[in-house]
Design a protein around this motif. Structure first.
Motif, PDB file in Angstrom:
ATOM      1  N   TRP A   1       3.769   0.505   2.790  1.00  0.00           N
ATOM      2  CA  TRP A   1       3.348  -0.455   3.795  1.00  0.00           C
ATOM      3  C   TRP A   1       2.976  -1.770   3.121  1.00  0.00           C
ATOM      4  O   TRP A   1       2.663  -1.803   1.931  1.00  0.00           O
ATOM      5  CB  TRP A   1       2.122   0.063   4.557  1.00  0.00           C
ATOM      6  CG  TRP A   1       2.377   1.278   5.383  1.00  0.00           C
ATOM      7  CD1 TRP A   1       2.515   2.565   4.944  1.00  0.00           C
ATOM      8  CD2 TRP A   1       2.526   1.323   6.799  1.00  0.00           C
ATOM      9  NE1 TRP A   1       2.740   3.416   5.998  1.00  0.00           N
ATOM     10  CE2 TRP A   1       2.750   2.682   7.157  1.00  0.00           C
ATOM     11  CE3 TRP A   1       2.481   0.359   7.806  1.00  0.00           C
ATOM     12  CZ2 TRP A   1       2.939   3.078   8.479  1.00  0.00           C
ATOM     13  CZ3 TRP A   1       2.657   0.762   9.130  1.00  0.00           C
ATOM     14  CH2 TRP A   1       2.898   2.109   9.459  1.00  0.00           C
ATOM     15  N   GLU A   2       2.996  -2.841   3.890  1.00  0.00           N
ATOM     16  CA  GLU A   2       2.411  -4.085   3.401  1.00  0.00           C
ATOM     17  C   GLU A   2       0.927  -3.855   3.171  1.00  0.00           C
ATOM     18  O   GLU A   2       0.335  -2.908   3.711  1.00  0.00           O
ATOM     19  CB  GLU A   2       2.628  -5.222   4.396  1.00  0.00           C
ATOM     20  CG  GLU A   2       4.085  -5.603   4.617  1.00  0.00           C
ATOM     21  CD  GLU A   2       4.718  -6.281   3.411  1.00  0.00           C
ATOM     22  OE1 GLU A   2       4.016  -6.519   2.403  1.00  0.00           O
ATOM     23  OE2 GLU A   2       5.932  -6.555   3.469  1.00  0.00           O
TER      24      GLU A   2
ATOM     25  N   THR B   1       0.851  -1.188   0.000  1.00  0.00           N
ATOM     26  CA  THR B   1       0.000   0.000   0.000  1.00  0.00           C
ATOM     27  C   THR B   1       0.885   1.236   0.000  1.00  0.00           C
ATOM     28  O   THR B   1       1.820   1.333   0.797  1.00  0.00           O
ATOM     29  CB  THR B   1      -0.916   0.024   1.240  1.00  0.00           C
ATOM     30  OG1 THR B   1      -1.780  -1.115   1.210  1.00  0.00           O
ATOM     31  CG2 THR B   1      -1.757   1.287   1.259  1.00  0.00           C
TER      32      THR B   1
ATOM     33  N   ASP C   1      -1.664  -5.110   4.312  1.00  0.00           N
ATOM     34  CA  ASP C   1      -2.503  -5.064   5.507  1.00  0.00           C
ATOM     35  C   ASP C   1      -2.381  -3.755   6.280  1.00  0.00           C
ATOM     36  O   ASP C   1      -3.076  -3.526   7.270  1.00  0.00           O
ATOM     37  CB  ASP C   1      -2.185  -6.234   6.439  1.00  0.00           C
ATOM     38  CG  ASP C   1      -0.720  -6.245   6.893  1.00  0.00           C
ATOM     39  OD1 ASP C   1      -0.021  -5.224   6.712  1.00  0.00           O
ATOM     40  OD2 ASP C   1      -0.285  -7.280   7.434  1.00  0.00           O
ATOM     41  N   LYS C   2      -1.476  -2.878   5.842  1.00  0.00           N
ATOM     42  CA  LYS C   2      -1.236  -1.559   6.436  1.00  0.00           C
ATOM     43  C   LYS C   2      -0.758  -1.650   7.885  1.00  0.00           C
ATOM     44  O   LYS C   2      -0.844  -0.667   8.632  1.00  0.00           O
ATOM     45  CB  LYS C   2      -2.499  -0.688   6.353  1.00  0.00           C
ATOM     46  CG  LYS C   2      -2.962  -0.423   4.929  1.00  0.00           C
ATOM     47  CD  LYS C   2      -4.165   0.496   4.889  1.00  0.00           C
ATOM     48  CE  LYS C   2      -4.630   0.718   3.454  1.00  0.00           C
ATOM     49  NZ  LYS C   2      -5.818   1.609   3.382  1.00  0.00           N
ATOM     50  N   GLU C   3      -0.228  -2.797   8.274  1.00  0.00           N
ATOM     51  CA  GLU C   3       0.278  -2.968   9.638  1.00  0.00           C
ATOM     52  C   GLU C   3       1.801  -3.031   9.692  1.00  0.00           C
ATOM     53  O   GLU C   3       2.398  -2.763  10.739  1.00  0.00           O
ATOM     54  CB  GLU C   3      -0.314  -4.239  10.257  1.00  0.00           C
ATOM     55  CG  GLU C   3      -1.823  -4.176  10.469  1.00  0.00           C
ATOM     56  CD  GLU C   3      -2.363  -5.418  11.135  1.00  0.00           C
ATOM     57  OE1 GLU C   3      -1.555  -6.321  11.443  1.00  0.00           O
ATOM     58  OE2 GLU C   3      -3.593  -5.483  11.359  1.00  0.00           O
ATOM     59  N   THR C   4       2.435  -3.399   8.591  1.00  0.00           N
ATOM     60  CA  THR C   4       3.886  -3.549   8.561  1.00  0.00           C
ATOM     61  C   THR C   4       4.496  -2.506   7.640  1.00  0.00           C
ATOM     62  O   THR C   4       4.206  -2.476   6.444  1.00  0.00           O
ATOM     63  CB  THR C   4       4.285  -4.958   8.082  1.00  0.00           C
ATOM     64  OG1 THR C   4       3.642  -5.938   8.906  1.00  0.00           O
ATOM     65  CG2 THR C   4       5.789  -5.138   8.156  1.00  0.00           C
ATOM     66  N   PHE C   5       5.350  -1.658   8.221  1.00  0.00           N
ATOM     67  CA  PHE C   5       5.992  -0.597   7.459  1.00  0.00           C
ATOM     68  C   PHE C   5       7.139  -1.172   6.634  1.00  0.00           C
ATOM     69  O   PHE C   5       7.884  -2.038   7.089  1.00  0.00           O
ATOM     70  CB  PHE C   5       6.511   0.479   8.418  1.00  0.00           C
ATOM     71  CG  PHE C   5       7.133   1.663   7.745  1.00  0.00           C
ATOM     72  CD1 PHE C   5       6.373   2.525   6.971  1.00  0.00           C
ATOM     73  CD2 PHE C   5       8.491   1.928   7.896  1.00  0.00           C
ATOM     74  CE1 PHE C   5       6.945   3.635   6.351  1.00  0.00           C
ATOM     75  CE2 PHE C   5       9.071   3.024   7.290  1.00  0.00           C
ATOM     76  CZ  PHE C   5       8.298   3.882   6.509  1.00  0.00           C
TER      77      PHE C   5
END
Length: 497
Positions: A227-228, A207, A230-234
């Motif tokens: 980001w990945e 993303t 899932d927008k949780e992993t930078f």
């Protein structure tokens, strides 16, 4: 930093320590794959700089390196001033190669690359030549017919088609067939960027988030976080700086910080810089198709750097890849811009939003094919000539060999001229590039193999293929041999078919 690295690689005391680990099988087996490759790469780098030589041999190598640098500087000075001659042979390169334990300069030059040996490069070029010769012969017939018509129109006898005719008649034929200028209305810069970002997000499972009010070096610069999905992993962040300013030139990507693991993850940062004209108030920047192709490739270089997940900065991103592989991922992404399926997602009329018509895409593809056989045969010839010069200890007349191989391989005669064409091709003179002209074709062959057998194969889920390519190839960076990574991705060794 370059001089520090160069000096470090001459430290024979350091090499002894590296070699002690390298020769200790038990210790090597205990290392992770990436650390093991680090030791292997360091041993190779030091040895190729002469760290394994005796004191006398090392001093001789130092003198040879200085002589080669002096010859290159003298050659370039004389090319610029045109008032003197610098005569030299391959002797210095051959002497250096033999001193380091190689039979020829080409063997020395290709060892750290994907091809590994001159024979592997030559085999690829031979197969490519075989596949292209029939097409090239048909194209040459078209060009010859154009010249015959011109000679007849002015009452002159047709005496053959020569190297100096190539560009003129190739352009004449191209202009007869198709002009790409009417495509620009489908390639407005803001829309192209937006659609390319969407394609990259789908392809690699990420993303892209634009930052508001970032601290940047100019008002035209934009900053993005990656980001990945899932927008949780930078993953990292990158900058875009697209518009003309004094001092800027061609489009390029700059690696600002490599990603690596310390106590925590140090995230990669890079920037893509271009020199497009600024938009008018009522009209966005409209790109030529060649600019769209280049932009797609350079954005691919951004993601090649951003998605790499190596532990060590040494193996991070484009800079860590073999010279004959580094352009392969980029070429795949550039070639997307010729696919009807992909262009349907990227190209929209800047006023109506209409997709680019299929007949225009077909004409674009046909224009790309015009002269492709002769063009690639020319590159095959130059690469084979490069190897013929540097992979032989025999004495050769460089100009006679150039002319004969040019006619034989690229199918077009130099007309028996004594003009020393090869002297203007600096690629063959600079000793750090000699024997490596094949590298671009090697990358293109591998990219075509990947593109058509994986990404554009009928019924293939491109996002699934893209994630596999990201995981196996891009994330590994230089931490594994690219031939191993590519074979793993393809499920076989690459080929030229």
């Amino acid at each position: 930093m370059p001089s520090f690295k160069a000096e470090t690689l001459l430290r024979r005391d350091v090499y002894k320590t590296i070699r002690a680990v390298y020769d200790n099988k038990e210790e090597m087996d205990s290392l992770s794959d990436e650390n093991k490759r680090l030791v292997q790469q360091m041993e190779l780098e030091y040895r190729r700089k002469g760290a394994a030589l005796s004191e006398d041999e090392f001093n001789e190598l130092t003198k040879l390196n200085l002589k080669l640098e002096e010859l290159e500087v003298s050659f370039q000075r004389n090319i610029d001033s045109r008032d003197e001659k610098t005569l030299f042979t391959r002797g210095e390169l051959e002497e250096k190669a033999k001193l380091l334990g190689y039979e020829t300069h080409a063997e020395y030059a290709l060892e750290p690359h994907m091809a590994k040996t001159p024979q592997a490069a030559y085999d690829m070029l031979t197969e490519l030549r075989k596949n292209l010769t029939e097409l090239g012969s048909k194209e040459l017939e078209q060009l010859e017919q154009l010249k015959r018509s011109d000679m007849h129109a002015v009452g002159k006898i047709y005496e053959g088609f020569f190297e100096w005719d190539r560009s003129f008649y190739a352009n004449k034929l191209s202009n007869q067939n198709f002009s790409t200028s009417n495509l620009r209305c489908y390639f407005s810069l803001p829309q192209v960027i937006r659609n390319m970002f969407e394609l990259y997000q789908t392809l690699f499972g990420v993303t892209i988030v634009e930052m508001e009010n970032p601290r940047v070096w100019h008002e035209d610069v934009e900053m993005y976080e990656l980001w990945e999905a899932d927008k949780e992993t930078f993953v990292g962040h990158f900058y875009t700086d697209f518009f003309h300013r004094p001092g800027k030139s061609r489009i390029s990507v700059h690696n600002i910080r490599s990603g690596y693991n310390d106590e925590t993850r140090q995230y990669p940062v890079c920037a893509i810089v271009a020199c497009f004209a600024k938009p008018e108030p009522s009209t966005p920047v409209l790109l030529h198709h060649t600019e769209v192709e280049m932009l797609m490739g350079e954005l691919g270089r951004v993601f090649q750097n951003m998605l790499c997940k190596t532990k060590l900065a040494k193996f991070h991103g484009c800079k860590a890849l073999e010279q004959d592989f580094v352009e392969t991922p980029i070429q795949i992404l550039k070639d997307f811009m010729w696919s009807p399926h992909i262009l349907d997602k990227i190209a929209r009329h800047y006023k109506t939003g209409e997709s680019i018509p299929h007949d225009l895409v077909q004409q674009l593809q046909a224009a790309k094919s015009n002269g492709a056989g002769l063009s690639y045969l020319r590159q095959v010839f130059l690469a084979m000539y490069d190897l013929a010069i540097y992979n032989s200890a025999d004495t050769v007349d460089a100009n006679t060999l150039f002319n004969s191989m040019n006619t034989d391989i690229s199918l077009i005669s130099c007309g028996g001229t004594r003009t020393f064409v090869v002297a203007k091709l600096g690629y063959f003179i600079k000793h750090t590039l000699a024997s490596k002209y094949y590298a671009h074709l090697w990358s293109q062959v591998n990219s075509a193999d990947i593109l058509h057998s994986c990404f554009l194969k009928d019924g293939i889920d491109m996002s699934e293929v893209g994630m596999a390519f990201r995981t196996i190839v891009l994330e590994a960076g230089g931490s594994k041999d690219s031939m191993d990574g590519l074979s793993m991705f393809l499920g076989r060794e690459p080929n030229t078919q």
